[in-house]
Design an enzyme around this catalytic site. Structure first.
Site, PDB file in Angstrom:
ATOM      1  N   GLU A 103      55.834  25.606  38.663  1.00  0.00           N
ATOM      2  CA  GLU A 103      56.313  24.412  38.366  1.00  0.00           C
ATOM      3  C   GLU A 103      56.058  23.182  39.295  1.00  0.00           C
ATOM      4  O   GLU A 103      55.378  23.418  40.193  1.00  0.00           O
ATOM      5  CB  GLU A 103      57.976  24.092  37.994  1.00  0.00           C
ATOM      6  CG  GLU A 103      58.620  24.444  39.255  1.00  0.00           C
ATOM      7  CD  GLU A 103      60.284  24.576  38.793  1.00  0.00           C
ATOM      8  OE1 GLU A 103      61.016  23.865  38.481  1.00  0.00           O
ATOM      9  OE2 GLU A 103      60.483  26.024  38.614  1.00  0.00           O
ATOM     10  N   CYS A 161      54.138  17.103  43.170  1.00  0.00           N
ATOM     11  CA  CYS A 161      54.544  18.039  44.060  1.00  0.00           C
ATOM     12  C   CYS A 161      53.925  19.491  43.449  1.00  0.00           C
ATOM     13  O   CYS A 161      53.854  19.699  41.995  1.00  0.00           O
ATOM     14  CB  CYS A 161      56.042  18.123  43.690  1.00  0.00           C
ATOM     15  SG  CYS A 161      56.955  19.511  44.504  1.00  0.00           S
ATOM     16  N   CYS A 182      58.878  33.109  46.066  1.00  0.00           N
ATOM     17  CA  CYS A 182      58.790  32.878  47.696  1.00  0.00           C
ATOM     18  C   CYS A 182      59.535  34.002  48.392  1.00  0.00           C
ATOM     19  O   CYS A 182      60.312  34.694  47.822  1.00  0.00           O
ATOM     20  CB  CYS A 182      59.385  31.704  47.955  1.00  0.00           C
ATOM     21  SG  CYS A 182      59.071  31.112  49.814  1.00  0.00           S
ATOM     22  N   CYS A 209      65.443  31.353  51.806  1.00  0.00           N
ATOM     23  CA  CYS A 209      66.480  30.293  52.140  1.00  0.00           C
ATOM     24  C   CYS A 209      67.552  30.248  51.106  1.00  0.00           C
ATOM     25  O   CYS A 209      67.492  30.324  49.821  1.00  0.00           O
ATOM     26  CB  CYS A 209      65.719  29.093  52.211  1.00  0.00           C
ATOM     27  SG  CYS A 209      64.378  28.797  53.242  1.00  0.00           S
ATOM     28  N   CYS A 228      67.825  27.853  47.877  1.00  0.00           N
ATOM     29  CA  CYS A 228      66.693  27.501  47.253  1.00  0.00           C
ATOM     30  C   CYS A 228      66.349  28.295  45.940  1.00  0.00           C
ATOM     31  O   CYS A 228      66.766  29.532  46.141  1.00  0.00           O
ATOM     32  CB  CYS A 228      65.561  27.578  48.106  1.00  0.00           C
ATOM     33  SG  CYS A 228      63.936  27.134  47.385  1.00  0.00           S
ATOM     34  N   GLY A 247      57.296  28.279  46.621  1.00  0.00           N
ATOM     35  CA  GLY A 247      56.260  28.864  47.604  1.00  0.00           C
ATOM     36  C   GLY A 247      56.462  28.416  48.932  1.00  0.00           C
ATOM     37  O   GLY A 247      56.837  27.141  49.334  1.00  0.00           O
ATOM     38  N   GLU A 248      55.894  29.199  49.906  1.00  0.00           N
ATOM     39  CA  GLU A 248      55.692  28.685  51.476  1.00  0.00           C
ATOM     40  C   GLU A 248      54.304  28.291  51.736  1.00  0.00           C
ATOM     41  O   GLU A 248      53.553  29.649  51.908  1.00  0.00           O
ATOM     42  CB  GLU A 248      56.360  29.602  52.437  1.00  0.00           C
ATOM     43  CG  GLU A 248      56.450  29.514  53.782  1.00  0.00           C
ATOM     44  CD  GLU A 248      56.310  28.051  54.328  1.00  0.00           C
ATOM     45  OE1 GLU A 248      57.199  27.437  54.112  1.00  0.00           O
ATOM     46  OE2 GLU A 248      55.438  27.702  55.087  1.00  0.00           O
ATOM     47  N   SER A 281      54.675  20.879  53.424  1.00  0.00           N
ATOM     48  CA  SER A 281      56.172  21.308  53.776  1.00  0.00           C
ATOM     49  C   SER A 281      56.226  22.838  54.362  1.00  0.00           C
ATOM     50  O   SER A 281      56.009  23.708  53.295  1.00  0.00           O
ATOM     51  CB  SER A 281      57.213  20.923  52.755  1.00  0.00           C
ATOM     52  OG  SER A 281      58.388  21.126  53.225  1.00  0.00           O
ATOM     53  N   SER A 288      60.999  21.868  57.312  1.00  0.00           N
ATOM     54  CA  SER A 288      62.445  21.900  56.761  1.00  0.00           C
ATOM     55  C   SER A 288      63.185  22.609  57.915  1.00  0.00           C
ATOM     56  O   SER A 288      63.136  23.800  58.249  1.00  0.00           O
ATOM     57  CB  SER A 288      62.280  23.031  55.635  1.00  0.00           C
ATOM     58  OG  SER A 288      61.501  22.616  54.730  1.00  0.00           O
ATOM     59  N   LEU A 289      64.087  21.717  58.569  1.00  0.00           N
ATOM     60  CA  LEU A 289      64.909  22.186  59.566  1.00  0.00           C
ATOM     61  C   LEU A 289      66.458  22.647  59.263  1.00  0.00           C
ATOM     62  O   LEU A 289      66.776  23.644  59.299  1.00  0.00           O
ATOM     63  CB  LEU A 289      65.168  21.001  60.479  1.00  0.00           C
ATOM     64  CG  LEU A 289      65.631  21.019  62.023  1.00  0.00           C
ATOM     65  CD1 LEU A 289      64.787  22.440  62.594  1.00  0.00           C
ATOM     66  CD2 LEU A 289      65.592  19.811  62.648  1.00  0.00           C
ATOM     67  N   HIS A 290      66.918  21.483  58.583  1.00  0.00           N
ATOM     68  CA  HIS A 290      68.410  22.106  58.018  1.00  0.00           C
ATOM     69  C   HIS A 290      69.473  22.384  58.781  1.00  0.00           C
ATOM     70  O   HIS A 290      70.781  22.612  58.216  1.00  0.00           O
ATOM     71  CB  HIS A 290      68.491  22.871  56.789  1.00  0.00           C
ATOM     72  CG  HIS A 290      67.120  22.696  55.477  1.00  0.00           C
ATOM     73  ND1 HIS A 290      66.861  21.398  55.402  1.00  0.00           N
ATOM     74  CD2 HIS A 290      66.315  23.452  54.909  1.00  0.00           C
ATOM     75  CE1 HIS A 290      65.884  21.310  54.258  1.00  0.00           C
ATOM     76  NE2 HIS A 290      65.484  22.488  54.046  1.00  0.00           N
ATOM     77  N   CYS A 297      63.421  22.639  43.671  1.00  0.00           N
ATOM     78  CA  CYS A 297      62.181  23.677  43.140  1.00  0.00           C
ATOM     79  C   CYS A 297      62.697  24.880  42.564  1.00  0.00           C
ATOM     80  O   CYS A 297      63.778  25.290  43.066  1.00  0.00           O
ATOM     81  CB  CYS A 297      61.371  24.053  44.298  1.00  0.00           C
ATOM     82  SG  CYS A 297      62.340  24.109  45.888  1.00  0.00           S
TER      83      CYS A 297
HETATM   84  N1  SAH Z   1      58.523  26.471  51.682  1.00  0.00           N
HETATM   85  C1  SAH Z   1      58.341  25.003  51.918  1.00  0.00           C
HETATM   86  C2  SAH Z   1      58.199  24.296  50.967  1.00  0.00           C
HETATM   87  C3  SAH Z   1      59.787  24.218  50.037  1.00  0.00           C
HETATM   88  S1  SAH Z   1      60.356  23.077  48.914  1.00  0.00           S
HETATM   89  C4  SAH Z   1      59.631  24.613  52.787  1.00  0.00           C
HETATM   90  O1  SAH Z   1      60.460  25.197  53.041  1.00  0.00           O
HETATM   91  O2  SAH Z   1      59.607  23.726  53.467  1.00  0.00           O
HETATM   92  C5  SAH Z   1      60.566  21.481  49.794  1.00  0.00           C
HETATM   93  C6  SAH Z   1      61.864  21.400  50.347  1.00  0.00           C
HETATM   94  O3  SAH Z   1      63.052  21.302  49.292  1.00  0.00           O
HETATM   95  C7  SAH Z   1      62.400  22.272  51.636  1.00  0.00           C
HETATM   96  O4  SAH Z   1      62.740  21.327  52.694  1.00  0.00           O
HETATM   97  C8  SAH Z   1      63.396  23.036  50.993  1.00  0.00           C
HETATM   98  O5  SAH Z   1      64.080  23.388  52.330  1.00  0.00           O
HETATM   99  C9  SAH Z   1      64.190  21.937  50.231  1.00  0.00           C
HETATM  100  N2  SAH Z   1      65.086  22.515  49.002  1.00  0.00           N
HETATM  101  C10 SAH Z   1      64.615  23.764  48.658  1.00  0.00           C
HETATM  102  N3  SAH Z   1      65.935  23.954  47.774  1.00  0.00           N
HETATM  103  C11 SAH Z   1      66.429  22.755  47.958  1.00  0.00           C
HETATM  104  C12 SAH Z   1      67.801  22.401  46.965  1.00  0.00           C
HETATM  105  N4  SAH Z   1      68.362  23.300  46.186  1.00  0.00           N
HETATM  106  N5  SAH Z   1      68.399  21.104  47.508  1.00  0.00           N
HETATM  107  C13 SAH Z   1      67.755  20.474  48.142  1.00  0.00           C
HETATM  108  N6  SAH Z   1      66.593  20.852  49.032  1.00  0.00           N
HETATM  109  C14 SAH Z   1      65.908  21.904  48.690  1.00  0.00           C
END
Ligand code: SAH
Length: 354
Positions: A89, A102, A109, A113, A116, A159-160, A191, A214-216, A333
């Site tokens: 998508e 995007c 993937c 995470c 996700c 995807g990563e 990202s 993506s730190l989180h 995503c």
């Molecule tokens: N694999 C890459 C791209 C992923 S998507 C990465 O990890 O960065 C882009 C961003 O959306 C990432 O920061 C991911 O952590 C975040 N993301 C994924 N699912 C999410 C969700 N349900 N709510 C908020 N952010 C989300």
């Protein structure tokens, strides 16, 4: 699956024409048609015989839009069908300065995470560079009315990207090539969940894209709870790789931080972020979690998100809350693909609908 013609750079297409015994100028005709999102079988000015030769070896239409959802805010979400029946998508968001698409870089993937939706079924396969490019070409053709609809790209679909390094780098070269659709690396954000060795490699590619991490979470233990990749690369290693990226490209980098209720948005998390990031050439993008039905994680209120941002700014960081777009159409995503695969009308969104 046949090969993907959109994988080829213009020079590679010139070589192909010479191998096929075609006149050199055919390369330009084919290339221009492809960059307009045409199917091989409908390339303008290209003789039927050559089109037939090409469709024998290459997918006629490697990426096809099979569904479009339009949000009340104008954001569009696309479901792309691939030649082997897989789907990925993408999203097109309109801003004052242009339209950002995007794109997905893998089917599924394998990063796992916890919040996700893309990773629920694991990795199915990598996309080729041409399949990533063709997502942009298809949206340009559908939305552009002959003009360029897409001005900016974010690699934030499923995807990563750095787990599909070679194809992603080739995509970045082809999408930014002069004579093609020519989207500058400066208008592209990549990202990553933090694959440190590939960040070093990317820094040396002379493709100065905006690096987004993506730190989180603010500690390795906390991060490992929600991002399995944290067991492999420590935050300190990722920060070192970011330093290198900045020194090689001169580009400020961005941290994404998705706010998850009860997980990462307490006062101590804000303090942790400030301690980690203060003085670095970076920006923090706060995202309100898009709740995914298979995941038992909760979003925070808008007020909490803005208060968290204010704490970061007070502590000396540059931080903003990302405007949430398209939440009524399953903006996170993986959600659209998952609902398509499971055959339900449910888009998986479990938040407050605007
Ligand atoms: N694999 C890459 C791209 C992923 S998507 C990465 O990890 O960065 C882009 C961003 O959306 C990432 O920061 C991911 O952590 C975040 N993301 C994924 N699912 C999410 C969700 N349900 N709510 C908020 N952010 C989300």
């Amino acid at each position: 699956m046949k090969n993907i013609l959109q994988d080829l750079s213009f020079t590679e297409l010139e070589n192909l024409m010479s191998e096929l015994g075609e006149k050199p100028f055919r390369a330009r005709q084919v290339y221009e048609g492809l960059m307009k999102g045409r199917k091989i079988s409908e390339l303008p000015a290209v003789p039927a015989e050559l089109r037939a030769k090409l469709t024998e070896k290459f997918e006629d239409e490697p990426v096809k839009i099979i569904n479009t959802l339009t949000s009340a805010d104008g954001t569009k979400k696309f479901l792309f069908g691939l030649a082997d029946g897989n789907v990925v998508e993408g999203v097109l968001m309109s801003y004052k300065y242009g339209n950002t698409q995007c794109v997905s870089t893998q089917v599924g993937c394998r990063m796992g995470c916890k919040f996700c939706a893309s990773t629920l079924g694991g990795l199915v396969r990598n996309l080729t560079s041409g399949e990533i490019l063709a997502q942009v070409l298809a949206v340009n053709a559908a939305e552009g009315g002959g003009r360029r609809a897409v001005t900016n790209i974010v690699l934030m679909g499923s995807g990563e990207p750095l787990d599909n390094y070679r194809n992603v780098v080739k995509f970045l070269r082809n999408v930014s090539a002069e004579g093609g659709i020519n989207i500058s690396p400066r208008n592209i954000s990549l990202s990553t969940c933090g694959l440190a060795p590939e960040i070093y490699k990317l820094a040396d590619e002379n493709l100065p894209v905006n690096l987004t991490i993506s730190l989180h979470q603010t500690t390795d233990e906390g991060r490992a709870r929600i991002m399995p990749v944290a067991k492999k690369y420590k935050i300190s290693e990722i920060l070192k790789a970011c330093d290198y990226y900045f020194s090689a490209t001169g580009r400020r980098y961005i941290f994404e931080y998705s706010l998850i209720g009860g997980e990462n948005c307490a006062k101590e998390n804000a303090e942790g972020l400030i301690k980690l990031l203060k003085g670095r050439p970076c920006h923090v993008n706060l995202i309100r979690l898009n709740e995914v039905k298979e995941r038992n994680l909760a979003a925070v209120s808008k007020a909490r998100a803005y208060a968290f941002a204010a704490e970061l700014v007070k502590g000396g960081l540059s931080a903003t809350v990302r405007r949430s777009m398209g939440s009524d159409i399953g903006g996170a995503c993986g959600q659209l693909r998952n609902s398509y695969i499971s055959g339900g009308a449910d888009d998986g969104f479990r938040g407050e609908r605007k």
